[in-house]
Design an enzyme around this catalytic site. Structure first.
Site, PDB file in Angstrom:
ATOM      1  N   GLU A 121       0.839  -1.205   0.000  1.00 38.84           N
ATOM      2  CA  GLU A 121       0.000   0.000   0.000  1.00 38.84           C
ATOM      3  C   GLU A 121       0.880   1.264   0.000  1.00 38.84           C
ATOM      4  O   GLU A 121       1.876   1.337   0.717  1.00 38.84           O
ATOM      5  CB  GLU A 121      -0.869  -0.005   1.263  1.00 38.84           C
ATOM      6  CG  GLU A 121      -1.837   1.156   1.344  1.00 38.84           C
ATOM      7  CD  GLU A 121      -2.678   1.116   2.634  1.00 38.84           C
ATOM      8  OE1 GLU A 121      -2.266   0.454   3.610  1.00 38.84           O
ATOM      9  OE2 GLU A 121      -3.738   1.763   2.639  1.00 38.84           O
ATOM     10  N   LYS A 198      -9.580   2.289  -2.302  1.00 43.37           N
ATOM     11  CA  LYS A 198      -9.769   1.640  -0.995  1.00 43.37           C
ATOM     12  C   LYS A 198     -11.166   1.899  -0.444  1.00 43.37           C
ATOM     13  O   LYS A 198     -11.575   3.051  -0.282  1.00 43.37           O
ATOM     14  CB  LYS A 198      -8.696   2.187  -0.051  1.00 43.37           C
ATOM     15  CG  LYS A 198      -8.664   1.613   1.347  1.00 43.37           C
ATOM     16  CD  LYS A 198      -7.400   2.132   2.058  1.00 43.37           C
ATOM     17  CE  LYS A 198      -7.254   1.612   3.467  1.00 43.37           C
ATOM     18  NZ  LYS A 198      -5.954   2.000   4.065  1.00 43.37           N
ATOM     19  N   CYS A 235      -5.561  -2.910   2.315  1.00 42.71           N
ATOM     20  CA  CYS A 235      -5.267  -2.943   3.753  1.00 42.71           C
ATOM     21  C   CYS A 235      -6.461  -3.168   4.672  1.00 42.71           C
ATOM     22  O   CYS A 235      -6.906  -4.290   4.846  1.00 42.71           O
ATOM     23  CB  CYS A 235      -4.481  -1.703   4.161  1.00 42.71           C
ATOM     24  SG  CYS A 235      -3.738  -1.963   5.795  1.00 42.71           S
TER      25      CYS A 235
HETATM   26  N1  LIG Z   1      -3.339   1.115   6.108  1.00 43.17           N
HETATM   27  C1  LIG Z   1      -4.348   0.669   6.828  1.00 43.17           C
HETATM   28  O1  LIG Z   1      -5.488   0.620   6.383  1.00 43.17           O
HETATM   29  N2  LIG Z   1      -4.031   0.295   8.099  1.00 43.17           N
HETATM   30  C2  LIG Z   1      -4.987   0.095   9.110  1.00 43.17           C
HETATM   31  C3  LIG Z   1      -4.481  -0.781  10.186  1.00 43.17           C
HETATM   32  C4  LIG Z   1      -4.811  -2.198   9.953  1.00 43.17           C
HETATM   33  O2  LIG Z   1      -5.803  -2.471   9.299  1.00 43.17           O
HETATM   34  O3  LIG Z   1      -4.100  -3.052  10.458  1.00 43.17           O
END
Ligand SMILES: NC(=O)NCCC(=O)O
Length: 387
Positions: A121, A198, A235
């Site tokens: 990401e 996203k 993510c």
């Molecule tokens: N980049 C992101 O969405 N991180 C959120 C934390 C996670 O989902 O572990």
């Protein structure tokens, strides 16, 4: 929970602690198979990876031979990496430093015959969204078509006849200069096939991403590429089973999960979620996390009572691949750049659907009806109260 950087790899810890039949039994129960089915890697590439300080690992996922369909073998490569220079350096220098690493890793993937590569990401920048500062971080946002990151990757995709998934911070100049967290799919000629934004934006810990961009507006696209039908669940979307489900409904055979997540928050979830999605949806999943500890010039807080701090905690890497039958590879290192290659046979998706019947038994009509009712303002929970 600790943010320890000392532990180099959970998987190596196990492999070093057990041997013989005990290790085989552990592998059978935990990974789903006694033997990791290591693929040979060219000596020259092992030497190259050592020289440029990245790990390389390769695994095979053979499927059953079918009488009526030829095998559909694809090699996928997932890349995890740290930033290259400190976050107070000029933007072009930070980006170029990352490009230099990625060029080497993609060249190695190409030399190993990889067909599809996915990066982590927001791969070409530090994960600066913890800071909530707009400058200079918004300047990393770039066009999905011809911003510096995708110009760079489009050339490599065409050079190596490879599909590349490029998760970037997107600037949409046609729609009010808005910023999105976007994964762009580049085909083997260097052309953009499409993009996915996203869907689920975190508001947890230092993940202050909602200061920068909204929830995506691209639905759940599956991209038909020369090598297979692929999708990207970015993510935090991995915590949302319906997000995974929709990519399956739209026909995905491989779902990539490019991530940025830290040890103190999510490491105990990491081995579970992407793997579970592969099982529930009868497709391959690829969990990819960045590595390293990123420090920022100014202190920040996140309204969670923690003292002001300058670093985000440890991005623990540990990227891995899971097959539709739930078997998985060991993870890459917790603190080193790496390339994980998996040779997969996409026929396994249908074979597992036939065996377990999860798509046949999933009762989408029942849930469609229940969900339609549940989102009504006057919905009453189906809770049977004790008398
Ligand atoms: N980049 C992101 O969405 N991180 C959120 C934390 C996670 O989902 O572990």
């Amino acid at each position: 929970m600790s943010d320890s950087v000392e532990l180099e790899s959970f998987d190596n810890l196990i492999a070093a602690s057990l041997s013989g039949s005990k290790l085989e039994e552990f592998n059978r129960i935990y990974y789903g198979r006694k033997d990791h089915h290591f693929l040979n890697i060219k000596k020259s590439n092992i030497e190259f990876a050592t020289r440029y300080n990245f790990e390389i690992a390769a695994y095979d996922f053979p499927a059953r031979r079918e009488e009526t369909r030829s095998p559909h073998i694809v090699k996928i490569g997932i890349i995890q990496h740290s930033i290259a220079v400190s976050t107070d350096k000029p933007i072009t220098e930070q980006r170029q430093g990352i490009f230099n690493k990625i060029r080497n890793i993609i060249a190695t993937a190409a030399d190993e015959g990889v067909n599809i590569v996915c990066l982590q990401e927001a791969w070409s920048m530090p994960f600066a969204f913890c800071t909530r500062e707009k400058q200079p971080w918004c300047e990393f946002a770039e066009s999905a078509i011809d911003g510096p990151s995708n110009q760079f990757l489009r050339e490599l995709a065409a050079k190596y006849n490879m599909v590349i998934i490029s998760p970037i911070l997107e600037r949409d100049e046609c729609h009010g200069d808005t910023i999105w967290n976007t994964a762009v799919v580049i085909d083997e000629f260097g052309k953009i096939i499409g993009k996915h934004r996203k869907n689920h934006i975190p508001r947890v810990g230092d993940f202050n991403e909602s200061t920068y961009y909204f929830e995506g507006n691209t639905g759940h696209p599956v991209f038909e590429t020369k090598f297979g039908k692929i999708a990207i669940n970015i993510c935090y979307g991995r915590h949302h089973p319906l997000n995974w489900l929709m990519f399956g409904i739209n026909g995905a055979e491989i779902v990539f999960n490019p991530s940025a997540t830290v040890a103190g928050l999510s490491e105990h979830l990491w081995a579970v979620e992407s793997r579970n999605a592969a099982i529930a949806n009868s497709y391959f999943t690829c969990a990819i996390n960045r590595v390293g500890t990123e420090k920022f010039p100014n202190e920040f807080t996140s309204g969670d009572g923690k003292p002001a701090h300058k670093d985000f905690g440890h991005f623990y890497g540990s990227s891995y691949v899971t097959a539709p039958d739930g078997c998985r590879t060991p993870g890459l290192s917790r603190n080193k750049d790496g390339l994980l290659i998996a040779q997969i046979d996409l026929n396994q998706c249908r074979q597992i659907k036939d065996k377990w019947g999860f798509t046949m038994t999933q009762r989408l009509d029942l849930y469609a009806d229940s969900l339609r009712k549940a989102v009504q303002p006057d919905y009453e929970c189906q809770l049977i109260k004790k008398t």
